[in-house]
Design a protein around this motif. Structure first.
Motif, mmCIF file in Angstrom:
data_model
loop_
_atom_site.group_PDB
_atom_site.id
_atom_site.type_symbol
_atom_site.label_atom_id
_atom_site.label_comp_id
_atom_site.label_asym_id
_atom_site.label_seq_id
_atom_site.Cartn_x
_atom_site.Cartn_y
_atom_site.Cartn_z
ATOM 1 N N LEU A 1 -5.524 -12.429 -6.616
ATOM 2 C CA LEU A 1 -5.244 -11.402 -5.560
ATOM 3 C C LEU A 1 -6.430 -13.349 -4.732
ATOM 4 C CD1 LEU A 1 -4.470 -9.498 -3.835
ATOM 5 C CD2 LEU A 1 -6.835 -8.822 -3.399
ATOM 6 N N PRO A 2 -6.857 -14.059 -4.895
ATOM 7 C CA PRO A 2 -7.569 -14.791 -4.040
ATOM 8 C C PRO A 2 -6.617 -15.740 -4.113
ATOM 9 C CG PRO A 2 -9.662 -14.476 -6.137
ATOM 10 C CD PRO A 2 -7.849 -13.553 -6.402
ATOM 11 N N ASP B 1 -2.468 -13.533 4.229
ATOM 12 C CA ASP B 1 -1.622 -12.792 5.451
ATOM 13 C C ASP B 1 -0.139 -12.022 4.154
ATOM 14 O OD1 ASP B 1 -0.217 -15.202 4.055
ATOM 15 O OD2 ASP B 1 0.678 -15.842 6.324
ATOM 16 N N HIS B 2 0.006 -11.771 2.929
ATOM 17 C CA HIS B 2 0.586 -11.385 2.321
ATOM 18 C C HIS B 2 0.553 -9.639 2.041
ATOM 19 C CE1 HIS B 2 3.593 -10.350 -1.372
ATOM 20 N NE2 HIS B 2 3.232 -11.508 -1.231
ATOM 21 N N GLY B 3 1.474 -8.874 2.455
ATOM 22 C CA GLY B 3 1.665 -7.775 2.149
ATOM 23 C C GLY B 3 0.424 -6.795 1.300
ATOM 24 N N ILE B 4 0.523 -7.504 -0.131
ATOM 25 C CA ILE B 4 -0.270 -7.274 -0.853
ATOM 26 C C ILE B 4 -1.264 -7.255 -1.025
ATOM 27 C CG2 ILE B 4 -0.559 -9.175 -2.428
ATOM 28 C CD1 ILE B 4 0.277 -7.445 -5.466
ATOM 29 N N HIS B 5 -2.428 -7.171 -0.187
ATOM 30 C CA HIS B 5 -3.810 -7.824 0.564
ATOM 31 C C HIS B 5 -3.615 -5.990 0.843
ATOM 32 C CE1 HIS B 5 -5.367 -11.272 -0.632
ATOM 33 N NE2 HIS B 5 -4.292 -12.104 0.063
ATOM 34 N N GLN B 6 -3.179 -5.031 1.455
ATOM 35 C CA GLN B 6 -3.175 -4.256 2.692
ATOM 36 C C GLN B 6 -3.487 -2.919 1.262
ATOM 37 O OE1 GLN B 6 0.084 -2.660 4.722
ATOM 38 N NE2 GLN B 6 1.242 -2.568 2.819
ATOM 39 N N LEU C 1 -9.407 -3.206 -1.246
ATOM 40 C CA LEU C 1 -10.391 -3.337 -0.626
ATOM 41 C C LEU C 1 -11.333 -4.593 0.068
ATOM 42 C CD1 LEU C 1 -12.576 -0.873 -1.635
ATOM 43 C CD2 LEU C 1 -12.036 -0.153 -0.174
ATOM 44 N N PRO C 2 -11.985 -5.013 0.648
ATOM 45 C CA PRO C 2 -12.122 -6.878 1.150
ATOM 46 C C PRO C 2 -13.260 -6.917 -0.660
ATOM 47 C CG PRO C 2 -12.592 -5.007 2.648
ATOM 48 C CD PRO C 2 -12.256 -4.019 1.753
ATOM 49 N N ARG C 3 -13.372 -7.958 0.000
ATOM 50 C CA ARG C 3 -13.668 -8.526 -1.934
ATOM 51 C C ARG C 3 -15.511 -8.545 -1.499
ATOM 52 N NH1 ARG C 3 -11.344 -11.327 -5.064
ATOM 53 N NH2 ARG C 3 -12.888 -12.807 -5.406
ATOM 54 N N GLU C 4 -16.146 -8.172 -0.504
ATOM 55 C CA GLU C 4 -17.138 -7.851 -0.944
ATOM 56 C C GLU C 4 -16.958 -6.786 -1.577
ATOM 57 O OE1 GLU C 4 -16.671 -7.843 2.493
ATOM 58 O OE2 GLU C 4 -16.010 -9.336 2.400
ATOM 59 N N TYR C 5 -16.817 -5.421 -1.754
ATOM 60 C CA TYR C 5 -16.988 -4.601 -2.305
ATOM 61 C C TYR C 5 -17.044 -4.627 -4.128
ATOM 62 C CZ TYR C 5 -16.501 -1.684 1.857
ATOM 63 O OH TYR C 5 -16.806 -1.037 2.750
ATOM 64 N N ALA C 6 -16.014 -5.788 -4.121
ATOM 65 C CA ALA C 6 -15.941 -6.075 -5.318
ATOM 66 C C ALA C 6 -17.095 -6.376 -6.325
ATOM 67 C CB ALA C 6 -15.302 -7.509 -5.721
ATOM 68 N N VAL C 7 -18.264 -6.830 -6.010
ATOM 69 C CA VAL C 7 -19.389 -6.481 -5.949
ATOM 70 C C VAL C 7 -20.090 -5.497 -5.905
ATOM 71 C CG1 VAL C 7 -21.830 -8.143 -5.788
ATOM 72 C CG2 VAL C 7 -19.912 -8.986 -6.119
ATOM 73 N N VAL D 1 -6.764 -2.955 -14.790
ATOM 74 C CA VAL D 1 -5.665 -3.469 -14.316
ATOM 75 C C VAL D 1 -5.569 -4.063 -12.833
ATOM 76 C CG1 VAL D 1 -3.268 -3.556 -13.337
ATOM 77 C CG2 VAL D 1 -3.659 -3.278 -15.999
ATOM 78 N N TYR D 2 -6.542 -2.889 -12.351
ATOM 79 C CA TYR D 2 -6.652 -2.964 -10.511
ATOM 80 C C TYR D 2 -7.473 -4.378 -10.024
ATOM 81 C CZ TYR D 2 -7.540 -1.431 -5.656
ATOM 82 O OH TYR D 2 -7.666 -1.467 -4.112
ATOM 83 N N TYR D 3 -8.613 -3.892 -11.289
ATOM 84 C CA TYR D 3 -9.859 -4.640 -10.468
ATOM 85 C C TYR D 3 -9.749 -6.033 -10.998
ATOM 86 C CZ TYR D 3 -15.210 -5.724 -10.887
ATOM 87 O OH TYR D 3 -16.760 -6.422 -9.871
ATOM 88 N N THR D 4 -8.695 -6.056 -12.093
ATOM 89 C CA THR D 4 -8.282 -7.863 -12.308
ATOM 90 C C THR D 4 -7.443 -8.168 -11.218
ATOM 91 O OG1 THR D 4 -8.479 -6.916 -15.126
ATOM 92 C CG2 THR D 4 -7.566 -8.664 -14.318
ATOM 93 N N LEU D 5 -6.729 -7.435 -10.722
ATOM 94 C CA LEU D 5 -5.205 -7.934 -9.948
ATOM 95 C C LEU D 5 -6.352 -7.902 -8.878
ATOM 96 C CD1 LEU D 5 -2.825 -5.561 -10.812
ATOM 97 C CD2 LEU D 5 -3.015 -8.421 -10.790
#
Length: 84
Positions: free
Chosen positions: A31-32, A37-42, A45-51, A22-26
């Motif tokens: 998330l994109p 600037d929404h608070g959920i982005h905190q 991790l940054p998107r580079e880590y998704a790969v 669920v975390y990885y899917t979100l």
């Protein structure tokens, strides 16, 4: 029949896998589409880590499988016959 401990460990592994999925899917799919600037982005991790994270995990998995196979083959080898 599985013991209570086996069932508890199995439930824990399934729950961990579900939370990770669920975390990885979100993180990757939802998330994109949310403003940066929404608070959920905190909480992500940054998107580079998704790969990077799955690639490193896959390489470590292949490494451990290879080491396991080498270890089993090394332990199961038969001694060479001596020729007189």
């Amino acid at each position: 029949m599985a013991t209570a401990t086996d069932q508890l460990v199995g439930f824990g592994l399934v729950a961990f896998s579900l939370v990770l999925f669920v975390y990885y899917t979100l993180w990757i799919i939802v998330l994109p589409f949310i403003d940066s600037d929404h608070g959920i982005h905190q909480y992500f991790l940054p998107r580079e880590y998704a790969v990077i994270i799955p690639v490193v995990a896959g390489l470590l998995l292949l490494l451990f499988i290879g080491v396991f196979i080498i270890f089993v083959m090394w332990k199961s080898r038969k001694p060479a016959k001596k020729s007189d």
